[in-house]
Every structure is written in structure tokens, then in C-alpha cells.
Motif scaffolding. Structure first.
Motif, PDB file in Angstrom:
ATOM      1  N   GLU A 128      67.661  24.613  38.763  1.00  0.00           N
ATOM      2  CA  GLU A 128      67.886  23.518  38.293  1.00  0.00           C
ATOM      3  C   GLU A 128      66.448  22.929  37.616  1.00  0.00           C
ATOM      4  O   GLU A 128      66.231  22.503  36.743  1.00  0.00           O
ATOM      5  CB  GLU A 128      68.336  22.367  39.425  1.00  0.00           C
ATOM      6  N   ALA A 144      57.048  19.755  37.815  1.00  0.00           N
ATOM      7  CA  ALA A 144      57.642  19.119  39.063  1.00  0.00           C
ATOM      8  C   ALA A 144      56.967  19.144  40.205  1.00  0.00           C
ATOM      9  O   ALA A 144      56.314  20.082  40.400  1.00  0.00           O
ATOM     10  CB  ALA A 144      59.072  19.893  38.854  1.00  0.00           C
ATOM     11  N   ARG A 176      65.858  24.707  34.389  1.00  0.00           N
ATOM     12  CA  ARG A 176      66.443  23.994  33.375  1.00  0.00           C
ATOM     13  C   ARG A 176      65.850  22.772  33.047  1.00  0.00           C
ATOM     14  O   ARG A 176      65.769  22.461  31.578  1.00  0.00           O
ATOM     15  CB  ARG A 176      67.928  23.655  33.884  1.00  0.00           C
ATOM     16  N   ALA A 177      65.443  22.061  33.832  1.00  0.00           N
ATOM     17  CA  ALA A 177      64.915  20.484  33.668  1.00  0.00           C
ATOM     18  C   ALA A 177      63.358  20.686  33.207  1.00  0.00           C
ATOM     19  O   ALA A 177      62.979  19.615  32.536  1.00  0.00           O
ATOM     20  CB  ALA A 177      64.609  19.565  35.124  1.00  0.00           C
ATOM     21  N   LEU A 191      58.573  15.505  37.137  1.00  0.00           N
ATOM     22  CA  LEU A 191      59.844  15.330  37.939  1.00  0.00           C
ATOM     23  C   LEU A 191      59.397  15.274  39.566  1.00  0.00           C
ATOM     24  O   LEU A 191      58.897  16.306  40.036  1.00  0.00           O
ATOM     25  CB  LEU A 191      60.610  16.330  37.569  1.00  0.00           C
ATOM     26  N   SER A 202      63.322  18.353  30.072  1.00  0.00           N
ATOM     27  CA  SER A 202      62.560  16.802  29.946  1.00  0.00           C
ATOM     28  C   SER A 202      61.317  16.530  30.769  1.00  0.00           C
ATOM     29  O   SER A 202      60.985  15.454  30.805  1.00  0.00           O
ATOM     30  CB  SER A 202      63.865  16.011  30.465  1.00  0.00           C
ATOM     31  N   VAL A 216      68.849  14.756  35.072  1.00  0.00           N
ATOM     32  CA  VAL A 216      67.913  14.869  34.015  1.00  0.00           C
ATOM     33  C   VAL A 216      68.318  15.684  33.048  1.00  0.00           C
ATOM     34  O   VAL A 216      68.698  16.792  33.133  1.00  0.00           O
ATOM     35  CB  VAL A 216      66.495  14.883  34.456  1.00  0.00           C
ATOM     36  N   PRO A 217      67.932  15.429  31.790  1.00  0.00           N
ATOM     37  CA  PRO A 217      68.389  16.499  30.855  1.00  0.00           C
ATOM     38  C   PRO A 217      67.561  17.865  30.832  1.00  0.00           C
ATOM     39  O   PRO A 217      66.512  17.963  31.507  1.00  0.00           O
ATOM     40  CB  PRO A 217      67.924  15.632  29.515  1.00  0.00           C
ATOM     41  N   ASP A 218      68.124  18.802  30.058  1.00  0.00           N
ATOM     42  CA  ASP A 218      67.379  19.992  29.857  1.00  0.00           C
ATOM     43  C   ASP A 218      65.882  19.839  29.300  1.00  0.00           C
ATOM     44  O   ASP A 218      65.783  18.968  28.443  1.00  0.00           O
ATOM     45  CB  ASP A 218      67.995  21.099  29.028  1.00  0.00           C
ATOM     46  N   LEU A 253      69.866  17.997  39.367  1.00  0.00           N
ATOM     47  CA  LEU A 253      69.093  17.057  39.082  1.00  0.00           C
ATOM     48  C   LEU A 253      69.504  16.105  38.001  1.00  0.00           C
ATOM     49  O   LEU A 253      70.224  16.948  37.045  1.00  0.00           O
ATOM     50  CB  LEU A 253      67.826  17.871  38.420  1.00  0.00           C
TER      51      LEU A 253
END
Length: 247
Positions: A123, A105, A126-127, A45, A101, A97-99, A95
Motif C-alpha cells: 500500500e 511516508a 502504491r501511495a 503520509l 499522492s 489516499v490516491p495512487d 490507505l
């Protein structure tokens, strides 16, 4: 600090003046390879991806898929989407994007643009998949003496004093679940093969630090840079920034 607005010309100037040539990033590639554990097929990410310089670098270096998140439409339009890179409209604080995923980063010089660092850290937690690292490339107050702009335009150091400090950044990310500091290292990056070439590609409007200087201070800095280029025509334009890796 509020997000910077970019039109098409400003985005093009940013890409021309601010993106580091790939050959100038050897130390970054090697250090990321040592610490991030990236493998082909993983997802990275890239938050605040700009015009995609590091998105393409990560794809080419490690064979990963890159989700390049960039809020400025003019910057996002220059990201070479496709072939392993997906350009997404979004912000660090929300963000798209799904959890769980992504496997890592990348935050490249965006900490001082975040409107809510704590929300951004949450966030990212979570991502990202559990245990995945956040790699932060940024200039921190008190650690900027080897920045090329500070060397030749010393007044820019005052602007960096307003950036989030290292202690505050690690605290905010620890609160969000990134409690382990994997690495803090200052790394070189070669912006141009010579100081003269670096002077030739400077775009004041593409750099918030230079843009904030009074005209007289900017002119003095250019003269320092030109004198240094004449004194050592073969000196490469090498700057240093920190890489902070949290997990």
C-alpha cells in the motif's frame, strides 16, 4: 500484534505520556532533513499518526502538507487537523489516499501493530511517488539496549523480542519495491529534561510494554528510576530508537 484499542482517556494519557517534546527531537529533525529531501509544498503520509505529534513536527519543520492516517477514533480526534494537516480514518494495510499522492511516508512506532506488514508495504508503494522514501522509526529486537524502558524495566526487552526484526522488515519492504536501504541509524530523543520529570509523566496504561509487566516488575523498575534520578538530578531522560529509511 493486534491493534491497540483507545478510548478518550487512553488517547489523552498517550499524548501526555508518550509524545516527545519538540525540543527533544533535534537529532531526528536534522537526520530527516539530511535524508528525506523534504521541501515546502510536498506531501508526507503519516501512517499510524496517533495524536499527531509527528504530523505537526513535520509540518512545522519542513513546511509540508501531512496526511495523518490513524485508525483509532479517539486518537484521531486529538490530531490538530487543519492548517496543513488532514486527519484520515484508515490503516496501513488500506490507505485512504490516491495512487502516487505522497512524497514520503512516516511510520512512527507502528510496525509491531501491523496485522499484515506485506500488505502495508504494498500500500505504501502504491501511495508514494516513484523513488519516494519510507521513514520508519521503531525499536527492533537486539537493538533496544538504550531504550529508557529497557534500562529501568529490563523485562520489557522480552516484549520487544516479539517485534518484527530488522532483516524481516527490510525483506518485506524490498518485496514491495523498496529495495534500497538509505539509512539505518540509532538516534537520541529526550523525553524529559530530567529522570525525575520523566518518572513524573510515566503513565503505565499508556504504554503497552509497561502495561504487560507484572506489578512487582513495574514497582522494581520505578524504584530503579527513582534511585537513578536521585543519584544524578540533572541527567536528562534520553532514549534511543532506530530510524530506518527505505526507497
Amino acid at each position: 500484534m493486534a491493534p491497540t484499542a483507545y478510548d478518550a482517556q487512553a488517547a489523552a494519557d498517550y499524548r501526555a505520556a508518550r509524545e516527545i517534546p519538540r525540543e527533544g527531537l533535534t537529532a531526528w529533525r536534522e537526520t530527516i532533513a539530511e535524508t528525506a529531501g523534504l521541501r515546502p509544498g510536498m506531501t508526507v503520509l503519516d501512517v499510524g499518526a496517533g495524536t499527531g505529534g509527528f504530523a505537526t513536527a513535520f509540518r512545522d519543520w519542513f513546511g509540508v502538507r501531512v496526511l495523518a492516517v490513524e485508525p483509532a477514533a479517539a486518537m484521531r480526534a486529538l490530531i490538530p487537523a487543519g492548517d496543513g494537516i488532514e486527519a484520515l480514518d484508515g490503516r496501513a494495510e488500506a490507505l485512504p489516499v490516491p495512487d502516487a499522492s505522497a512524497d514520503a511516508a512516516w511510520l512512527g512506532s507502528i510496525l509491531h501493530h501491523l496485522t499484515d506488514p506485506a500488505a502495508a508495504a504494498r500500500e505504501l508503494r502504491r501511495a508514494l511517488r516513484p523513488g519516494a522514501p519510507v521513514l520508519i522509526r521503531n525499536t527492533f529486537p537486539g537493538r533496544c539496549e538504550r531504550d529508557l524502558r529497557v534500562r529501568f524495566f529490563p523485562e520489557t526487552a522480552r516484549g520487544i523480542d516479539d517485534y518484527p526484526g530488522l532483516g524481516r522488515v527490510t525483506e518485506v519492504f524490498a518485496d514491495a519495491g523498496f529495495g534500497r536501504t538509505v539509512l539505518l541509524r540509532s538516534l537520541p530523543q529526550e523525553s524529559a529534561p530530567t529522570l525525575a520529570a520523566y518518572a513524573g509523566r510515566l503513565r503505565r496504561d499508556a504504554d503497552s510494554k509497561l502495561r504487560a509487566l507484572p506489578d512487582e516488575a513495574y514497582a522494581r523498575g520505578l524504584e530503579r528510576l527513582r534511585r537513578a534520578a536521585e543519584a544524578d538530578p540533572r541527567e536528562p531522560a534520553t532514549s534511543w530508537m532506530d530510524l530506518l529509511v527505505l526507497a
